[in-house]
Design a protein around this motif. Sequence first.
Motif, PDB file in Angstrom:
ATOM      1  N   VAL A   1       0.862  -1.188   0.000  1.00  9.21           N
ATOM      2  CA  VAL A   1       0.000   0.000   0.000  1.00  9.21           C
ATOM      3  C   VAL A   1       0.894   1.232   0.000  1.00  9.21           C
ATOM      4  O   VAL A   1       1.867   1.305   0.763  1.00  9.21           O
ATOM      5  N   TYR A   2       0.540   2.190  -0.852  1.00  3.60           N
ATOM      6  CA  TYR A   2       1.386   3.357  -1.079  1.00  3.60           C
ATOM      7  C   TYR A   2       0.606   4.649  -0.862  1.00  3.60           C
ATOM      8  O   TYR A   2      -0.596   4.719  -1.132  1.00  3.60           O
ATOM      9  N   GLN A   3       1.307   5.653  -0.401  1.00  7.07           N
ATOM     10  CA  GLN A   3       0.743   6.990  -0.288  1.00  7.07           C
ATOM     11  C   GLN A   3       1.203   7.826  -1.470  1.00  7.07           C
ATOM     12  O   GLN A   3       2.393   7.865  -1.787  1.00  7.07           O
ATOM     13  N   PHE A   4       0.250   8.481  -2.125  1.00 11.95           N
ATOM     14  CA  PHE A   4       0.590   9.369  -3.246  1.00 11.95           C
ATOM     15  C   PHE A   4       1.259  10.632  -2.701  1.00 11.95           C
ATOM     16  O   PHE A   4       0.750  11.276  -1.771  1.00 11.95           O
ATOM     17  N   LEU A   5       2.415  10.972  -3.283  1.00  8.23           N
ATOM     18  CA  LEU A   5       3.140  12.171  -2.864  1.00  8.23           C
ATOM     19  C   LEU A   5       3.013  13.291  -3.891  1.00  8.23           C
ATOM     20  O   LEU A   5       2.706  14.431  -3.549  1.00  8.23           O
ATOM     21  N   SER A   6       3.276  12.983  -5.171  1.00 12.78           N
ATOM     22  CA  SER A   6       3.220  14.011  -6.214  1.00 12.78           C
ATOM     23  C   SER A   6       3.196  13.339  -7.575  1.00 12.78           C
ATOM     24  O   SER A   6       3.424  12.129  -7.703  1.00 12.78           O
ATOM     25  N   SER A   7       2.926  14.140  -8.614  1.00 12.73           N
ATOM     26  CA  SER A   7       2.965  13.617  -9.977  1.00 12.73           C
ATOM     27  C   SER A   7       3.544  14.671 -10.901  1.00 12.73           C
ATOM     28  O   SER A   7       3.401  15.880 -10.667  1.00 12.73           O
ATOM     29  N   ASN A   8       4.186  14.217 -11.973  1.00 10.88           N
ATOM     30  CA  ASN A   8       4.818  15.110 -12.932  1.00 10.88           C
ATOM     31  C   ASN A   8       4.880  14.401 -14.276  1.00 10.88           C
ATOM     32  O   ASN A   8       5.530  13.354 -14.405  1.00 10.88           O
TER      33      ASN A   8
ATOM     34  N   GLY B   1       8.409   2.541   4.146  1.00  9.45           N
ATOM     35  CA  GLY B   1       8.875   3.923   4.127  1.00  9.45           C
ATOM     36  C   GLY B   1       9.658   4.289   2.875  1.00  9.45           C
ATOM     37  O   GLY B   1      10.037   5.445   2.704  1.00  9.45           O
ATOM     38  N   HIS B   2       9.912   3.334   1.986  1.00  8.09           N
ATOM     39  CA  HIS B   2      10.661   3.613   0.757  1.00  8.09           C
ATOM     40  C   HIS B   2       9.829   4.447  -0.212  1.00  8.09           C
ATOM     41  O   HIS B   2       8.608   4.287  -0.288  1.00  8.09           O
ATOM     42  N   GLU B   3      10.507   5.318  -0.962  1.00 13.95           N
ATOM     43  CA  GLU B   3       9.838   6.116  -1.976  1.00 13.95           C
ATOM     44  C   GLU B   3      10.180   5.602  -3.372  1.00 13.95           C
ATOM     45  O   GLU B   3      11.292   5.103  -3.601  1.00 13.95           O
ATOM     46  N   TYR B   4       9.217   5.722  -4.296  1.00 14.19           N
ATOM     47  CA  TYR B   4       9.384   5.182  -5.640  1.00 14.19           C
ATOM     48  C   TYR B   4       8.897   6.178  -6.694  1.00 14.19           C
ATOM     49  O   TYR B   4       7.873   6.849  -6.504  1.00 14.19           O
ATOM     50  N   ARG B   5       9.625   6.228  -7.811  1.00 13.77           N
ATOM     51  CA  ARG B   5       9.206   6.997  -8.990  1.00 13.77           C
ATOM     52  C   ARG B   5       8.543   6.003  -9.948  1.00 13.77           C
ATOM     53  O   ARG B   5       9.191   5.096 -10.471  1.00 13.77           O
ATOM     54  N   VAL B   6       7.250   6.193 -10.182  1.00  7.77           N
ATOM     55  CA  VAL B   6       6.452   5.186 -10.881  1.00  7.77           C
ATOM     56  C   VAL B   6       6.055   5.695 -12.264  1.00  7.77           C
ATOM     57  O   VAL B   6       5.540   6.814 -12.413  1.00  7.77           O
ATOM     58  N   ILE B   7       6.280   4.850 -13.280  1.00 12.60           N
ATOM     59  CA  ILE B   7       5.925   5.175 -14.658  1.00 12.60           C
ATOM     60  C   ILE B   7       4.412   4.990 -14.853  1.00 12.60           C
ATOM     61  O   ILE B   7       3.835   3.981 -14.426  1.00 12.60           O
TER      62      ILE B   7
ATOM     63  N   GLN C   1       5.206  10.056  -7.744  1.00 12.60           N
ATOM     64  CA  GLN C   1       6.076   9.710  -6.628  1.00 12.60           C
ATOM     65  C   GLN C   1       5.216   9.108  -5.535  1.00 12.60           C
ATOM     66  O   GLN C   1       4.219   9.709  -5.108  1.00 12.60           O
ATOM     67  N   LEU C   2       5.578   7.916  -5.075  1.00  8.52           N
ATOM     68  CA  LEU C   2       4.817   7.202  -4.050  1.00  8.52           C
ATOM     69  C   LEU C   2       5.710   6.838  -2.877  1.00  8.52           C
ATOM     70  O   LEU C   2       6.922   6.679  -3.026  1.00  8.52           O
ATOM     71  N   LYS C   3       5.089   6.671  -1.718  1.00  3.60           N
ATOM     72  CA  LYS C   3       5.794   6.207  -0.527  1.00  3.60           C
ATOM     73  C   LYS C   3       5.111   4.963   0.000  1.00  3.60           C
ATOM     74  O   LYS C   3       3.896   4.951   0.208  1.00  3.60           O
ATOM     75  N   ASP C   4       5.867   3.885   0.178  1.00  2.00           N
ATOM     76  CA  ASP C   4       5.332   2.648   0.748  1.00  2.00           C
ATOM     77  C   ASP C   4       4.974   2.904   2.216  1.00  2.00           C
ATOM     78  O   ASP C   4       5.822   3.305   3.015  1.00  2.00           O
ATOM     79  N   LEU C   5       3.707   2.682   2.573  1.00  3.05           N
ATOM     80  CA  LEU C   5       3.256   2.954   3.938  1.00  3.05           C
ATOM     81  C   LEU C   5       3.916   2.049   4.963  1.00  3.05           C
ATOM     82  O   LEU C   5       3.947   2.379   6.150  1.00  3.05           O
ATOM     83  N   PHE C   6       4.441   0.909   4.534  1.00  2.00           N
ATOM     84  CA  PHE C   6       4.981  -0.066   5.482  1.00  2.00           C
ATOM     85  C   PHE C   6       6.506  -0.003   5.586  1.00  2.00           C
ATOM     86  O   PHE C   6       7.056  -0.067   6.670  1.00  2.00           O
TER      87      PHE C   6
ATOM     88  N   LEU D   1      -2.925   3.897  -2.328  1.00  2.00           N
ATOM     89  CA  LEU D   1      -3.131   2.954  -3.422  1.00  2.00           C
ATOM     90  C   LEU D   1      -2.662   1.562  -3.016  1.00  2.00           C
ATOM     91  O   LEU D   1      -1.663   1.417  -2.311  1.00  2.00           O
ATOM     92  N   LEU D   2      -3.357   0.560  -3.520  1.00  2.00           N
ATOM     93  CA  LEU D   2      -2.937  -0.839  -3.380  1.00  2.00           C
ATOM     94  C   LEU D   2      -2.440  -1.316  -4.727  1.00  2.00           C
ATOM     95  O   LEU D   2      -3.133  -1.180  -5.744  1.00  2.00           O
ATOM     96  N   GLY D   3      -1.246  -1.867  -4.768  1.00  2.00           N
ATOM     97  CA  GLY D   3      -0.723  -2.377  -6.032  1.00  2.00           C
ATOM     98  C   GLY D   3       0.588  -3.105  -5.841  1.00  2.00           C
ATOM     99  O   GLY D   3       1.136  -3.183  -4.743  1.00  2.00           O
TER     100      GLY D   3
END
Length: 419
Positions: A133-140, A152-158, A145-150, A174-176
Motif C-alpha cells: 500500500v502506497y501513499q501518493f506524494l506528487s505527480s509530474n 517507508g521507501h519512496e518510488y518513482r512510478v511510470i 512519486q509514491l511512498k510505501d506505507l509499510f 493505493l494498493l498495487g
Amino acid sequence: MNNKKIGRNDLCPCGSGKKYKKCCGRLEGIVNFSLDPFERHNQLMSAVKIKLDEYYKKEIKKLRRDMQRRFLFFSVDKILPPEHESFFSDCLWFDYEINGKSPGRRYLEENGAFMETALRNCLEALNESYLSVYQFLSSNDNYMQLKDLFSGHEYRVILKEAFDAGDKEKEIILLGRLLNVPEGHIFSGMVLLLENESRQKDFVQEHFAYLKELKDRDTISLLKGQGEIIYGIFDHALKKTFMNLNDIRAISIDENNRLRLLDELSMNKEYTFIHKTDGVQWYAPSGECHGYVRIAVSAEHLLICADTLQDVLQLREFINTILPGKEHIKVNSLFRQAPPMLEVSDLWFTVLKDQETERWLTTVHEELGNKTPEEILKEDKGQEQLMNLLNRFEESLSNPEEQELITYMKLRISPEPLI
C-alpha cells in the motif's frame, strides 16, 4: 539471448511441446514493439504471464480454486471481482509456493537460460515484487512519486498518462504491486485507489503493525508472503468495515495478581461483571465495542479477548496499567493462519466455549418457539427447559469437545456464586 542457440523449428525448451518459433520465439524482440517505457514494460509483463499460464495450465487448474479461496480469506465478501483478478494471479505466480517454490521462480530456474533477455529481466523483477500500500506524494508528466506505507521507501512510478490527483488537500493511498525496471518502477496489473477521508490510512498502518508484531518478521518478507492479508486489510479500509481478528492473549498470574485484577475490575465502571463459570470470572466493556470483547480471570491465567484491533489495543493498555511488564502469550489470531499451539490449546478452548455459548444464548431457536435461550431463562421454569434441551443434544454427541461444550453451556445457565 543466452549463448545456447535454438533453431526456429526446434522444440521450445520451455517444455510446452511446441516448436520454438510458435512458442517463446514469438516473444523475441518484444522490447522493440514500442519506445514508450510504460507500453514496453506492460507488453513484457503480459508476455511473461502468458508463458506462465501456458506452462502451468494443467498443474495450476487443479490448485487455482483453493489458492483463490486462500487469497480471499481476509476479504470482506470472499468474492473476487473480475477487475481484481490481476491481484490474485500475481500472488499465484510470484508469491505462493507450490512444492517449495513459486511458479514464477521455478520457471525462471528451469527456463531462464533460454529466455530473451528483456523477458528474463521482467520475470526476475516480477519474482521480486510484492503487493503493498502506497501513499501518493506528487505527480509530474507521466510519473508519480509514491511512498510505501509499510517500508517507508519512496518510488518513482511510470504511468500511461499524467495522473490528476484532484483535490490537493485529500490524501490518496493505493494498493498495487510495483516492480523495479530500468526507468524506475511500474505497477503490475490492477491498482486500487482510495481517499483517506475516514482514517483509512491509519487503519491500514495499524493493522500491518499488528501483523508485524504478531509474526515477528521483517517488513519485506511479510509483504512478500502475506499478500492475502494486505489485500484483506485494504479491502476492509476501502469498504470501511472492521476486521474480525479473534485475538486472544493470556498472562500467567499468581493469587496476588488475581486479587488485584478483580479489585480493579470491580471498581472500574468501564467494565461489567458478566458471569462466573467453571471457576473463571468474565467481564465485558460497559460501553460500546465491536464483536466479542472479554476479560477472563482464573486462578492461574488472565485472558483478554477481542475481535477488532481497536478493542485489542484498548484491552492491552488497560491490563498493562494494572500488571505492567507482564508477558502477553499469543494464544490466537486470525492473522496467524494456523491453529493455536498445543501448549495454549486449553486456554483457546476456554474462550471458544464461552464464544459459542454467547452465540447460542443470543440466537433465536425454532425448538424454543423462535425465542433465544436468554429470553427463555427469564421465564418460569426456563432454566429447566434449557437443561432438558441440552441433555437431549448431549445424548446425540460422541465428540468429546462437543460434549465439553454442552457441559459448559449447562454451567452457564446455572449461575455460579461470585465469591
